[in-house]
Design a protein around this motif. Structure first.
Motif, mmCIF file in Angstrom:
data_model
loop_
_atom_site.group_PDB
_atom_site.id
_atom_site.type_symbol
_atom_site.label_atom_id
_atom_site.label_comp_id
_atom_site.label_asym_id
_atom_site.label_seq_id
_atom_site.Cartn_x
_atom_site.Cartn_y
_atom_site.Cartn_z
ATOM 1 N N LYS A 57 -8.550 1.660 -3.998
ATOM 2 C CA LYS A 57 -7.469 2.513 -3.485
ATOM 3 C C LYS A 57 -6.743 1.920 -2.292
ATOM 4 N N SER A 144 -9.029 11.226 -4.682
ATOM 5 C CA SER A 144 -7.963 11.346 -5.677
ATOM 6 C C SER A 144 -7.618 9.974 -6.265
ATOM 7 N N HIS A 237 0.427 10.062 3.417
ATOM 8 C CA HIS A 237 -0.059 10.652 2.184
ATOM 9 C C HIS A 237 1.066 10.990 1.216
HETATM 10 MG MG MG Z 1 -6.215 11.646 -1.736
#
Ligand code: MG
Ligand code: AMP
Length: 343
Positions: A57, A144, A237
């Protein structure tokens, strides 16, 4: 190497989850659905495996992960103590989209908690997620499914390009049910602090006769050096590459007028509610849906879709910051890097 793809949109049997569960046991990564968003999972007790999530990520190492469990025995292995209020929350909301922060036991590696002495835990309601955890026979750490900073994955089509080859398996069950990440809470002196808003709302918890406090930073901007209850607050984000502006007014017509004014003469993509979409004479319009439930389900996929137009600007209609609306606005304000016009 490409990831192995399992299409769970066709009526598959849970037997199909045994191979990805083996991969988890071997310290590999698996992309899987939960009811909130897709997650990238690894054995939460295997440090080397969890490290791979951070690498895949590009996630900051002090931003801790949520450990997903499939039964209460797993919880008892991971945490020191389950308080009275936490027990009530568990009875009411688990399995479901509520993450609770507990004091951790030693067995939980520092890598998943970002060095904190607490660990965030959730029991998802999505049956594929729970079966995967059960077959893996370990808690699964899963953030996520997206490159850090980008909108979360709520559809495999949206994230396959950025994550293919970085995980051993991709389990695709179509669009997720909720579309925004879990509510994260921590109980301090009998008060439930909401660290991240989600589908389980302040009002849902207050109805149980429990006091709730919403952390100020949820809608505000983080200032360098400020103390945070949840490290995730510090980071960028959900942001598309195109610049975004969020516009909201309690007076719907005022909001529509402001958006018309802002979009004049510009190459715009608009994310509009269904009830307003016909009011705009704008070429590129995307329909977010009508209810808060529809909007939360669509929001991340539409932010990604809007980015593909290569427009000068993405303009987004806001919603009231109440109930599930607070979770939606928390994500949108961050997607817009706090470019928020409220009139
Ligand atoms: Mg996240
Ligand atoms: P994600 O993995 O993308 O769903 O993000 C997980 C969120 O949970 C982040 O905002 C973290 O800051 C938060 N979180 C995870 N563990 C803890 C913890 N021990 N204390 C406070 N917040 C946490």
């Amino acid at each position: 190497m490409k990831s192995k793809y399992i299409d769970f949109k066709q009526n598959k049997t849970y037997e199909e989850l045994k191979a990805p569960a083996e991969a988890i046991k071997e310290g590999k990564l698996v992309l899987f659905p939960t009811e909130t968003v897709y997650g990238i999972g690894a054995d939460a007790l295997n440090e080397t495996a969890v490290k791979k999530i951070y690498v895949a990520k590009g996630r900051a190492s002090d931003n801790p992960l949520i450990a997903h469990i499939s039964n209460i025995e797993m919880l008892e292995k991971l945490v020191e103590n389950v308080g009275k209020i936490e027990k009530k929350l568990i009875e009411k909301f688990w399995p479901g989209p509520l993450t609770i922060v507990f004091k951790k036991k030693k067995i939980v590696p520092d890598i998943i908690t970002g060095g904190l002495d607490t660990v965030a835990i959730r029991m998802p309601s999505n049956i594929i997620a729970r079966k995967l955890i059960q077959y893996s026979n370990c808690p699964i750490a899963a953030p996520s499914a997206n490159i850090s900073g980008k909108p979360s994955g709520t559809l495999v089509e949206d994230i396959i390009e950025e994550l293919d080859g970085k995980v051993e398996y991709i389990i695709d069950s179509g669009k997720v049910e909720i579309g925004v990440e879990s509510t994260v809470v921590r109980v301090v002196d009998n008060v439930v602090h909401i660290l991240r808003p989600g589908k389980i709302t302040k009002e849902d918890i207050e109805k149980m006769g429990i006091k709730v406090y919403i952390e100020k930073q949820i809608l505000g901007e983080y200032k360098e050096g400020e103390k945070v209850m949840s490290p995730g607050i510090k980071y960028k984000h959900y942001a598309p590459n195109t610049k975004c502006i969020l516009v909201y007014s309690k007076d719907n017509e005022k909001m529509v007028e402001e958006i018309k004014r802002l979009s004049k003469g510009r190459n715009v993509v608009l994310l509009s509610k269904n009830q307003n979409i016909e009011k705009y004479n704008i070429q590129n319009k995307l329909n977010m849906g009508e209810t808060l439930e529809e909007i939360s389900q669509n929001i991340f996929t539409l932010l990604r879709k809007a980015d593909k137009y290569n427009a000068d600007i993405i303009i987004i209609e806001g919603v009231e910051k109440e109930g599930l609306g607070l979770a939606i606005m928390n994500r949108l304000i961050r997607a817009c890097a706090h470019e928020f016009i409220e009139i």
